[in-house]
Design a protein around this motif. Sequence first.
Motif, short mmCIF file in Angstrom:
data_model
loop_
_atom_site.label_atom_id
_atom_site.label_comp_id
_atom_site.label_asym_id
_atom_site.label_seq_id
_atom_site.Cartn_x
_atom_site.Cartn_y
_atom_site.Cartn_z
N THR A 52 53.69 28.70 2.83
CA THR A 52 53.51 28.31 4.23
C THR A 52 53.64 26.80 4.33
O THR A 52 52.85 26.06 3.75
N LEU A 53 54.69 26.37 5.03
CA LEU A 53 54.97 24.94 5.22
C LEU A 53 54.48 24.53 6.61
O LEU A 53 54.60 25.29 7.57
N SER A 54 53.91 23.34 6.70
CA SER A 54 53.33 22.89 7.97
C SER A 54 54.07 21.67 8.52
O SER A 54 54.31 20.71 7.80
N PHE A 55 54.41 21.77 9.80
CA PHE A 55 55.19 20.73 10.47
C PHE A 55 54.55 20.32 11.78
O PHE A 55 53.94 21.14 12.47
N SER A 56 54.73 19.06 12.12
CA SER A 56 54.32 18.56 13.42
C SER A 56 55.45 18.84 14.41
O SER A 56 56.59 18.42 14.19
N VAL A 57 55.13 19.55 15.47
CA VAL A 57 56.11 19.85 16.52
C VAL A 57 55.44 19.52 17.85
O VAL A 57 54.63 20.30 18.37
N GLY A 58 55.74 18.34 18.35
CA GLY A 58 55.08 17.87 19.57
C GLY A 58 53.59 17.69 19.29
O GLY A 58 53.21 17.08 18.30
N ASP A 59 52.76 18.28 20.15
CA ASP A 59 51.31 18.17 19.96
C ASP A 59 50.73 19.39 19.25
O ASP A 59 49.53 19.61 19.24
N ARG A 60 51.61 20.20 18.63
CA ARG A 60 51.18 21.41 17.93
C ARG A 60 51.63 21.38 16.48
O ARG A 60 52.39 20.51 16.06
N VAL A 61 51.14 22.34 15.72
CA VAL A 61 51.53 22.51 14.33
C VAL A 61 52.34 23.79 14.22
O VAL A 61 51.92 24.84 14.73
N ALA A 62 53.49 23.71 13.59
CA ALA A 62 54.31 24.89 13.31
C ALA A 62 54.13 25.24 11.84
O ALA A 62 54.42 24.43 10.96
N LEU A 63 53.63 26.44 11.58
CA LEU A 63 53.50 26.94 10.22
C LEU A 63 54.67 27.87 9.96
O LEU A 63 54.80 28.89 10.65
N VAL A 64 55.50 27.53 9.02
CA VAL A 64 56.67 28.34 8.69
C VAL A 64 56.40 29.03 7.35
O VAL A 64 56.30 28.37 6.32
N VAL A 65 56.27 30.34 7.40
CA VAL A 65 56.06 31.14 6.19
C VAL A 65 57.43 31.58 5.71
O VAL A 65 58.16 32.24 6.46
N CYS A 66 57.78 31.20 4.49
CA CYS A 66 59.13 31.50 3.98
C CYS A 66 59.07 31.87 2.50
O CYS A 66 58.04 31.69 1.84
N LYS B 229 43.36 27.19 12.67
CA LYS B 229 42.76 26.60 13.85
C LYS B 229 43.67 26.75 15.07
O LYS B 229 44.89 26.93 14.94
N ASP B 230 43.07 26.62 16.24
CA ASP B 230 43.85 26.59 17.48
C ASP B 230 44.82 25.41 17.41
O ASP B 230 44.52 24.39 16.80
N GLY B 231 45.97 25.56 18.02
CA GLY B 231 46.98 24.50 17.99
C GLY B 231 48.04 24.74 16.94
O GLY B 231 48.97 23.95 16.80
N CYS B 232 47.89 25.83 16.17
CA CYS B 232 48.88 26.20 15.15
C CYS B 232 49.69 27.40 15.63
O CYS B 232 49.12 28.39 16.09
N ASP B 233 50.98 27.29 15.52
CA ASP B 233 51.88 28.40 15.83
C ASP B 233 52.50 28.88 14.52
O ASP B 233 52.91 28.06 13.69
N VAL B 234 52.55 30.19 14.33
CA VAL B 234 53.02 30.76 13.08
C VAL B 234 54.42 31.36 13.27
O VAL B 234 54.68 32.08 14.23
#
Length: 160
Positions: A46-60, A104-109
Amino acid sequence: MSLERAKAYLAEYGRDGDVLEFDVSSATVELAAAAVGCAPERIAKTLSFSVGDRVALVVCAGDARIANPKFKERFGCKAKMLSADEAEESIGHAVGGVCPFGVKDGCDVYFDESLRRFDLIYPACGSSSSAIALTPDELAQIVPAGIWVDVCKLPAEEQS
């Protein structure tokens, strides 16, 4: 604390008893593959990225890498990974145990298509010495807000 948070999340789906805990580190793809006893590409990192004011978690897949043009097309920005401190603060899991469970809230998977090659994958469970065996479809059922994307490239694609 992070392992307990992931287990509590998985308990909602009756899967907390399926968490594998190791006496050795599973903090990297290679270490996790050795701990689980599987090929490294089956580790669902699971890689974590800043995307605007949210966090994008990319599971690959463990052998996949972010394809910058695909990432930019999908998210509208350059891929910028969170630092270890930012990850733990924003996600609730420390690097080495980042997973899509109990974040946490603010993370998109997001689930990358690279995972669909396998019948069984192994994401971490909130600690640097844990994992769970799931099919890609089970992962999507356990994280129903997750969205399937194609933002990675595999080693074979890098050579062509």
